[in-house]
Design an enzyme around this catalytic site. Structure first.
Site: not given
Lengths: 230, 81
Positions: A86, A203, A205
């Site tokens: 990002c 993302h 994560e």
């Protein structure tokens, strides 16, 4: 495996990245403040999501010139894997470690939702946990994720097979409705020439633990650990 | 010296903000407005009295930070501060 997460003023996914890395590696990563000129020896450097420097001037532009980035660029050029998520992707384009630029979303809106991605490369350090053609779910949360590059650069990226992920629909088809931000060629993530730097807007994560509702992102961190241990 | 720097999007680079502004101008009745492009403007005081050196400094400022030359062009004027 020793990982480092770079923390800029305004980063807000640094701890999420640290949790995902610790789950994959068994040890917490080094958290390195942007003003540090020293970076510990690292097998992997992560530039996390967020709004470094309040997105002043252009997303990622200020962070790209912060003291620690000089060292990150040096390590990246020497072959240390660098993952930019990002805002981290935006920083990588501003440093020119990756080509192109992330412009304002075509809708002009901040978009926060889960999207489908098609894995285009499963042979890089970052993507070996997937198979080519897999459709995975990662969240996006950005206003400046509209990947733009000139025609020659896009042709080079396509020709050199450097597009790692593309936005797609549930079935893996590239349809305009599945492209959330107007990115050229449905690009969600790209690799550098040597496959050692990956930048992506979604993302991994944020969907790396069953408690978060999905684990597609965990495969990226697991794959990285395997590749770096090999 | 003082630099007045203008950053504009290169021709051909899509400018969704400019498009939205153009739509708003049309909604206000400004039917004559077309091809609106949004840019940035900076004023920078440069601690140089020699125009050639000031120009060289401003060039580097634009290339290294103020403009992203992948998508943006820059132009500037210098005047005695």
């Amino acid at each position: 495996m020793k990982a480092a997460v770079i923390v800029f003023p305004g980063s807000n996914c640094d701890r999420d990245a640290a949790v995902a890395l610790e789950a994959a590696t068994g040890r917490p990563p080094a958290m390195v403040w942007h003003g540090d000129a020293e970076l510990p020896a690292s097998d992997l450097i992560v530039l996390p999501g967020g709004f470094s420097y309040g997105d002043y001037l252009r997303s990622g532009a200020m962070a790209a010139h912060s003291p620690v980035m000089r060292e990150v660029i040096k390590r990246a050029k020497a072959g240390t894997p660098v993952l930019g998520i990002c805002n981290g992707f935006q920083v990588l384009t501003e440093t020119r470690l990756l080509p192109g630029v992330l412009m304002r979303n075509a809708t002009l809106r901040f978009i926060c939702k889960d999207v489908h991605l098609r894995v285009e490369r499963a042979d890089s350090r970052f993507t070996r946990g997937y198979a080519k053609g897999d459709v995975v779910t990662f969240p996006i949360a950005h206003k400046d994720g509209n990947y733009f590059a000139d025609v020659e650069t896009l042709q080079r990226l396509e020709g050199e097979d450097r597009i790692a992920f593309r936005y797609c629909d549930r079935g893996g088809e590239l349809t305009p409705d599945a492209n959330p931000n107007g990115s050229r060629n449905y690009i969600a993530g790209i690799l550098n020439e040597t496959g050692t730097v990956l930048g992506l807007m979604p993302h991994p994560e944020r969907l790396a633990d069953p408690a978060l509702g999905g684990t597609d992102g965990a495969k990226m961190f697991k794959g990285l650990v395997e590749s770096l241990a090999a | 010296m003082k630099a007045r720097i203008t950053i504009t999007l290169k021709p051909g680079v899509l400018d969704p903000q400019g498009k939205a502004i153009e739509g708003a101008l049309h909604a206000l009745g400004f039917g004559s407005a077309g091809n609106v492009r949004q840019g940035k403007y900076f004023e920078v005081e440069v601690a140089e009295t020699d125009p050639a050196r000031a120009r060289a400094e401003v060039e580097r400022m634009c290339k290294e930070l103020l403009a992203n030359t992948i998508i943006e062009n820059y132009a500037y004027e210098l005047e005695a501060a």
